[in-house]
Every structure is written in structure tokens, then in C-alpha cells.
Design a protein around this motif. Structure first.
Motif, short mmCIF file in Angstrom:
data_model
loop_
_atom_site.label_atom_id
_atom_site.label_comp_id
_atom_site.label_asym_id
_atom_site.label_seq_id
_atom_site.Cartn_x
_atom_site.Cartn_y
_atom_site.Cartn_z
N GLN A 189 0.82 -1.20 0.00
CA GLN A 189 0.00 0.00 0.00
C GLN A 189 0.86 1.26 0.00
N LEU A 190 2.01 1.21 0.67
CA LEU A 190 2.94 2.33 0.65
C LEU A 190 3.46 2.56 -0.77
N VAL A 191 3.82 1.49 -1.46
CA VAL A 191 4.30 1.61 -2.83
C VAL A 191 3.19 2.13 -3.74
N PHE A 192 1.97 1.70 -3.51
CA PHE A 192 0.83 2.20 -4.29
C PHE A 192 0.69 3.71 -4.12
N PHE A 193 0.81 4.20 -2.89
CA PHE A 193 0.70 5.63 -2.62
C PHE A 193 1.83 6.38 -3.33
N LEU A 194 3.05 5.84 -3.30
CA LEU A 194 4.16 6.49 -3.99
C LEU A 194 3.94 6.53 -5.50
N ALA A 195 3.42 5.43 -6.05
CA ALA A 195 3.14 5.40 -7.48
C ALA A 195 2.07 6.41 -7.86
N LEU A 196 1.16 6.71 -6.94
CA LEU A 196 0.10 7.69 -7.19
C LEU A 196 0.64 9.12 -7.12
N ARG A 197 1.67 9.36 -6.28
CA ARG A 197 2.11 10.72 -6.01
C ARG A 197 3.39 11.14 -6.72
N LEU A 198 4.30 10.21 -6.98
CA LEU A 198 5.56 10.60 -7.59
C LEU A 198 5.35 11.14 -9.00
N PRO A 199 6.08 12.18 -9.38
CA PRO A 199 5.82 12.84 -10.67
C PRO A 199 6.10 11.98 -11.90
N PHE A 200 7.12 11.13 -11.86
CA PHE A 200 7.49 10.40 -13.08
C PHE A 200 6.53 9.26 -13.40
N THR A 201 5.67 8.88 -12.43
CA THR A 201 4.77 7.74 -12.66
C THR A 201 3.52 8.11 -13.45
N GLY A 202 3.21 9.41 -13.52
CA GLY A 202 2.01 9.82 -14.25
C GLY A 202 0.74 9.76 -13.44
N GLY A 203 0.85 9.44 -12.15
CA GLY A 203 -0.33 9.41 -11.28
C GLY A 203 -1.39 8.44 -11.77
N GLU A 204 -2.63 8.91 -11.81
CA GLU A 204 -3.75 8.05 -12.21
C GLU A 204 -3.71 7.71 -13.69
N ASP A 205 -3.01 8.52 -14.48
CA ASP A 205 -2.90 8.24 -15.92
C ASP A 205 -1.87 7.17 -16.22
N GLY A 206 -0.96 6.95 -15.29
CA GLY A 206 0.07 5.94 -15.51
C GLY A 206 1.21 6.45 -16.39
N LEU A 207 2.21 5.63 -16.54
CA LEU A 207 3.36 5.93 -17.41
C LEU A 207 3.03 5.41 -18.80
N GLN A 208 2.74 6.33 -19.71
CA GLN A 208 2.25 5.95 -21.02
C GLN A 208 3.31 6.11 -22.09
N SER A 209 3.01 5.54 -23.26
CA SER A 209 3.85 5.69 -24.47
C SER A 209 5.30 5.25 -24.24
N VAL A 210 5.48 4.15 -23.54
CA VAL A 210 6.82 3.59 -23.38
C VAL A 210 7.25 2.99 -24.72
N PRO A 211 8.39 3.38 -25.25
CA PRO A 211 8.80 2.88 -26.57
C PRO A 211 9.22 1.42 -26.53
N ARG A 212 8.91 0.70 -27.57
CA ARG A 212 9.39 -0.67 -27.71
C ARG A 212 10.90 -0.63 -27.97
N PRO A 213 11.72 -1.28 -27.15
CA PRO A 213 13.17 -1.16 -27.30
C PRO A 213 13.75 -2.16 -28.30
N THR A 214 15.00 -1.94 -28.61
CA THR A 214 15.80 -2.92 -29.35
C THR A 214 16.56 -3.77 -28.34
N PHE A 215 16.56 -5.08 -28.56
CA PHE A 215 17.22 -5.98 -27.62
C PHE A 215 18.58 -6.41 -28.16
#
Length: 317
Positions: free
Chosen positions: A116-142
Motif C-alpha cells: 500500500q505504501l508503494v501504491f501511494f508512492l506510485a500515485l504521487r511521484l511525478p514520473f509515474t504519471g499518477g492516475e494516468d500511468g506511465l504511457q507511451s513507453v517505446p518498444r526497445p531494441t534488444f
């Protein structure tokens, strides 16, 4: 490994390689990611006897970290995976230092509190995107040569990563280290009396389980290009536990079968909205009533019974 098991393994690998030509690859990747998440939890519950209610924190944290590294730095996919797995393992080590000092429901509640602590951090930290989530992650080259832009290529990369995770679980379970974990599960006091540092073994197993859950999360974010609050939600932890119980605890194939059943129901019954949860509940009750050891566990139990009966009849002759 017996010849029968080896043949079944070969058939399974061939089917997995051919599967994306018959089924939508992204659906198969989701199945594999949840199977690995459930297998990491099964390693903890089935072979150590530790019931975690917060395993989604490792899965979701790895998703966010791997997604951010790939999006912000544009590195090779392997570095995104390593970043996600490393942070998940570190989180598992730090939370495990406190959690393993308690037993039973107290251990479970501590893992839920951390989640639950990690959930709260994921909701508040700026890089996570909050309720919108972290979107448009590019498909990488392996490895600098394998492009994962195509879903089929992404499927085979995910298959290799998840396959490595299951191989690591197999090697762990059938090793001297795994035998010690089983002894701790069966009789912790006796393991202590034999001189084993029980808490150290638990901590290593907890950290390894967290890393494997992180591998599943990193694979998921590359395939679906999104990390969301659902990844760190307690419902994801509950779903992983449900998959373990349906498939069978203390089995390597149980999480695979459980994931196939539960995720397929969510996918193909999505049109029934909230009725999906009711149907899942009915399936869970049926499995508990008819397959006390889970589907795979019950099949293995019946097979062993049949083998022993045949051996006994041969000896009687």
C-alpha cells in the motif's frame, strides 16, 4: 528429469513457439507475465511457507522503473529489464528484512502494508504519471539487433525472458538451497536445530521471488507500453494468489495452468462486465471443492497414486 517429462517439455516449447500464429501475441504475453508473477509467489508460498499479500509491489515497481528508463534514456531493452529487476530485488530485500521477522498472518499484513505504501508512492511521484500511468513507453531494441516493434518479435523476446524466469525457479527448487527451503516450510524449528540460518534463507528466497516478479513486470511494460496503478494494486496480488491456488501450489506448472484459466476468463468474458468476478468466484469454489491441491497438484497426486498401485501389484505377483 524423466524421459516423459523431457518429451512433454519439448512438446510444450514447440507449442509455445507456434502459439502466436494461432492466438493474438499480446494476449499470450499477458498470460506469460501473470504466469511468472504467480510462479514467483508460488516459490514463496509453496516452497518456503510465506504467504505474501503484497507481491504486486515488485511487479508494479519494476514496470514503472523499466518503463521510465526506456522512455527517458532510450537504452537497450536489456538495460531496462535489468533496472526494473534490480529495483524490485532491492525493494524485496529491504521489505524482507522487516517482514521475515514475523510469522503467519503478521508476515502477510506487513507485506500488504508495504504494498500500500508503494501504491501511494506510485500515485504521487511525478514520473509515474499518477492516475494516468506511465504511457507511451517505446518498444526497445534488444541486444542491439532485435527490434521489438513487431508484436511477433516482442512475443519471442517475452518468451525468452519468461522462460529464463521459470528455468531459474526450477533450478532453485531442485537444488540443495531449495531442499533447505522445503525443510524450513515443513519444520522451521528442526531446521534451526540443524544449524541453518533460517532468516537468511527466507530473506534470499524473498529477494529472489521479488526479482522474478520484477522480471514479469518489466516484460509487461515493454509489451504493452504502459505502467499503471493497477500493476501495484492489491487486486493484482490477489489475482496472482488466485492463479496459484487454481493451478496448484508446490507445482511448477500450476501457475501456468492457473494463468491460462483466469486470464482467459477475463479476456473472453469481458463482455459480461461485473459477472466476470462472479464466474471467477464460482470457478474458485469448484476448484477448491473438487481439486483440493489445485488442478495440476491433483493430477500429479492421482498419477502418483496410480503409479504406486501398479508398483504394488507388480510386487504382489
Amino acid at each position: 528429469m524423466s524421459s516423459l517429462q523431457r518429451n512433454l517439455l519439448i512438446v510444450g516449447i514447440v507449442l509455445l513457439c507456434l502459439a502466436p500464429f494461432a492466438v493474438y501475441p499480446l494476449f499470450l504475453i499477458k498470460l506469460m507475465c501473470f504466469a511468472l508473477l504467480a510462479a514467483s509467489l508460488n516459490l514463496l508460498i509453496g516452497y518456503v511457507g510465506l504467504l505474501s499479500f503484497g507481491h504486486a509491489m515488485f511487479y508494479g515497481t519494476s514496470s514503472y522503473i523499466a518503463g521510465y528508463v526506456l522512455k527517458a534514456w532510450g537504452v537497450d531493452g536489456i538495460f531496462g529489464v535489468l533496472a526494473g529487476v534490480s529495483v524490485a530485488a532491492l525493494l524485496g530485500f529491504l521489505s524482507g528484512l522487516l517482514a521475515i521477522r514475523r510469522h503467519g498472518i503478521y508476515f502477510s499484513m506487513i507485506t500488504l502494508a508495504f504494498a500500500q505504501l508503494v501504491f501511494f508512492l506510485a500515485l504521487r511521484l511525478p514520473f509515474t504519471g499518477g492516475e494516468d500511468g506511465l504511457q507511451s513507453v517505446p518498444r526497445p531494441t534488444f541486444l542491439g539487433v532485435i527490434s521489438t516493434e513487431d508484436n511477433l518479435a516482442m512475443y519471442y523476446v517475452a518468451l525468452a525472458l519468461v522462460g529464463f524466469g521459470f528455468w531459474l525457479i526450477y533450478r532453485t527448487v531442485y537444488s540443495p538451497f531449495g531442499q533447505v527451503l522445503r525443510s524450513i516450510r515443513d519444520n522451521e524449528q528442526r531446521a534451526l536445530s540443524l544449524g541453518y540460518q533460517v532468516n537468511r534463507y527466507k530473506l534470499v528466497a524473498f529477494t529472489l521471488s521479488a526479482a522474478l516478479a520484477g522480471l514479469a513486470g518489466a516484460t509487461k511494460v515493454m509489451a504493452f507500453q504502459l505502467a499503471s496503478l493497477a500493476d501495484v494494486s492489491w487486486t493484482t496480488s490477489g489475482e496472482a494468489l488466485l492463479i496459484c491456488i487454481v493451478g496448484g501450489l508446490q507445482t511448477l506448472l500450476g501457475p501456468v495452468v492457473g494463468s491460462l484459466i483466469i486470464i482467459s476468463m477475463e479476456h473472453y468474458l469481458a463482455g459480461f462486465a461485473e459477472w466476470v468476478l462472479i464466474i471467477q468466484g464460482v470457478v474458485f469454489v469448484v476448484v477448491v471443492m473438487l481439486f483440493r491441491k489445485g488442478i495440476v497438484g491433483q493430477i500429479q497426486f492421482k498419477w502418483r497414486e496410480r503409479t504406486l498401485r501398479k508398483a504394488a501389484s507388480v510386487q504382489a505377483r
